[in-house]
Write a protein that holds these residues in place. Structure first.
Motif, PDB file in Angstrom:
ATOM      1  N   GLY A 186       7.305   5.128  -6.524  1.00 37.47           N
ATOM      2  CA  GLY A 186       7.862   4.575  -4.680  1.00 37.47           C
ATOM      3  C   GLY A 186       8.470   4.200  -4.548  1.00 37.47           C
ATOM      4  O   GLY A 186       9.754   4.896  -4.664  1.00 37.47           O
ATOM      5  N   GLN A 202       4.379  -2.805  -3.608  1.00 34.76           N
ATOM      6  CA  GLN A 202       4.343  -2.729  -2.279  1.00 34.76           C
ATOM      7  C   GLN A 202       2.318  -3.538  -2.339  1.00 34.76           C
ATOM      8  O   GLN A 202       2.193  -4.568  -3.007  1.00 34.76           O
ATOM      9  CB  GLN A 202       2.868  -1.518  -2.403  1.00 34.76           C
ATOM     10  CG  GLN A 202       4.370  -0.357  -3.144  1.00 34.76           C
ATOM     11  CD  GLN A 202       4.857  -0.139  -1.666  1.00 34.76           C
ATOM     12  OE1 GLN A 202       4.547   0.050  -0.988  1.00 34.76           O
ATOM     13  NE2 GLN A 202       6.623   0.367  -1.979  1.00 34.76           N
ATOM     14  N   ASP A 203       2.193  -3.904  -1.240  1.00 32.59           N
ATOM     15  CA  ASP A 203       0.965  -4.658  -1.236  1.00 32.59           C
ATOM     16  C   ASP A 203      -0.003  -4.833  -2.175  1.00 32.59           C
ATOM     17  O   ASP A 203      -0.627  -5.324  -2.796  1.00 32.59           O
ATOM     18  CB  ASP A 203       0.272  -3.964  -0.108  1.00 32.59           C
ATOM     19  CG  ASP A 203       0.193  -4.558   1.829  1.00 32.59           C
ATOM     20  OD1 ASP A 203       2.239  -4.875   0.973  1.00 32.59           O
ATOM     21  OD2 ASP A 203       0.681  -4.265   2.369  1.00 32.59           O
TER      22      ASP A 203
END
Length: 482
Positions: free
Chosen positions: A19, A40-41
């Motif tokens: 990522g 991340q979300d």
């Protein structure tokens, strides 16, 4: 060649390394020293859902089991102390002297949390002392509150993570850690160490990122308790984002130390020099304002200046270094600007006032006006302001003008002054014959006013990380029922 340390996210029992990454440039080395995988979300949603599921498994661990894990972790910290202190030097420019001291405190904190885990209990309530309670029994216990969010600062990332994570685990909770972007590698290393010591993976997760990650975690309904250490503005944002849940805030300070006419001025100057510039003054209780009785004022200012000039400034990896770099160039430049501003208002700068990159020369500002920013605001840098006072009652009032109220120091041998200062100063703690910058990790620590809400130290944090549960036995009594 410097090896870049990679810090992954631990989410739902798995280390995530793929990522987006953010590089941390060491403020002294001026090159990338660590790299953090940014949450991340989806990671945040997964983490809080997992925390809610994992909470029950962690709560089922007996206090003795939790204590044993924390004790093994304390031993591992001692074994790996040089590695951890080195990471602090690389990521933050913290001198090895300070870093080694912080790691010793981490081991102490883990040991204290282990001891406190063994002491968690409850009480039998005197229900039969009132008519309606006759014939019944009531018992309480301290039960885990639920998932804890620990948001830690850059200035003491290892020890403050130890305080929050160890106390949360000792209380029987699972913890989501959001470490500072400036210290991802050392934070991750400490989490891995705890896992190596036997902490179950259900007990901890770590998500890297900035304020947006912290805000989303704060707002998650799965989080039961938020423990935050950082600046006032960020603290207000945390409280707002968290909403109606338990929130503990340690938000910094503008610490004052008072030197009375009966003090050992040479010793007071030595202590203030050593504790005003450790970690480049980046401590919420670092010596910032020193008020000296006018009859000893010039003597103290000269002695402090001489002591500060003797401090070794430079490479944080050199064991001889007393003062390394600040967290970044902007932080150092702010202190330079505030120093120049005070000088323009009539203060004397007896040493320092300059920087090389993020390395701020230890600075002494003598007799600034009381409205100067170096007096009124939190410097959080390598600067100490020295001001004269005439009357003891007046200097207590002047200390209390600050919007902060974390900790204060007092040099005197007059017991009446000690008691008066303890009563009148609007602070959470008073250090006598020492500066404001002294802390024992098994003693309650926290402030009033803008310095925050709650107390840090395992025993007091366990109270915040647990809830009282009552068992009421109808028709069954350990008391007389006539």
């Amino acid at each position: 060649m410097n090896t870049i340390r990679e810090a992954g996210c631990l989410v739902a029992g798995e280390w995530l390394t793929d990522g987006t990454y953010a590089d941390r440039v060491g403020p002294y080395l001026r090159q990338t020293v660590s790299r953090a995988r940014i949450a991340q979300d989806d990671d945040i949603a997964t983490a809080v859902a997992y925390a809610r599921r994992a909470a029950r498994a962690v709560a089922r661990l007996a206090p003795a089991t939790r204590a044993g894990i924390l004790e093994r972790a304390a031993a591992l910290v001692t074994e790996r102390g040089e590695e951890l202190a080195g990471l602090l030097a690389l990521e933050l420019g913290k001198p090895l002297k300070d870093g080694r001291g912080e790691i010793l405190r981490v081991a102490d904190t883990l040991s204290v949390a282990a001891a406190e885990a063994r002491m968690i209990g409850g009480e039998v309530l005197p229900v039969a002392g009132w008519g309606r309670g006759v014939g019944n029994t009531a018992i309480t216990q301290r039960a885990p509150a639920g998932p804890v969010l620990a948001i830690t600062p850059f200035n003491a990332p290892a020890n403050l993570l130890a305080h929050k994570l160890a106390a949360s685990f000792a209380a029987g909770n699972t913890t989501v850690v959001k470490p500072p972007p400036q210290a991802p590698a050392v934070s991750t290393a400490l989490v891995k160490l705890l896992l190596d010591a036997g902490m179950p993976v259900e007990a901890v997760q770590i998500l890297h990122g900035g304020g947006d990650v912290g805000a989303r975690l704060c707002a998650a309904p799965e989080i039961a308790v938020v423990s935050f250490t950082g600046g006032v503005t960020a603290g207000h944002a945390v409280a707002h984002a968290a909403g109606p849940k338990r929130v503990m805030l340690e938000l910094g300070g503008n610490a004052a130390t008072i030197v009375c006419e009966d003090a050992d001025v040479a010793e007071a100057a030595r202590v203030c020099a050593r504790t005003g510039y450790s970690n480049s003054g980046q401590s919420c209780i670092s010596v910032q304002r020193v008020y000296v009785q006018r009859s000893r004022f010039e003597e103290f200012a000269d002695a402090l200046t001489a002591e500060v000039k003797s401090l070794v400034v430079g490479d944080p990896l050199d064991p001889r270094t007393d003062v390394g770099s600040m967290v970044d160039d902007d932080a150092a430049e702010r202190v330079v600007q505030w120093t120049a501003e005070a000088a323009g208002q009539g203060a004397r700068v007896t040493t320092g006032g300059t920087r090389e990159g993020a390395v701020m020369a230890p600075t002494v500002v003598v007799a600034p006006p009381t409205e100067a920013r170096v007096v009124r605001e939190e410097v959080f840098g390598a600067l100490v302001a020295v001001l004269p006072y005439d009357h003891f009652d007046g200097v207590l009032e002047e200390c209390n003008r600050s919007t902060y109220g974390l900790q204060a120091g007092l040099f005197t041998h007059d017991l009446r002054r000690v008691v008066t200062a303890w009563r009148e100063l609007e602070v959470g703690g008073l250090v006598v014959n020492g500066s404001s910058n002294f802390r024992l990790d098994h003693v309650p620590f926290g402030g009033v006013k803008d310095s925050g809400i709650g107390r840090e130290s395992p025993r007091w944090m366990i109270e915040d990380f647990t809830v009282t549960k009552t068992l009421l036995l109808r028709g069954l009594t350990i008391w007389g029922d006539q």
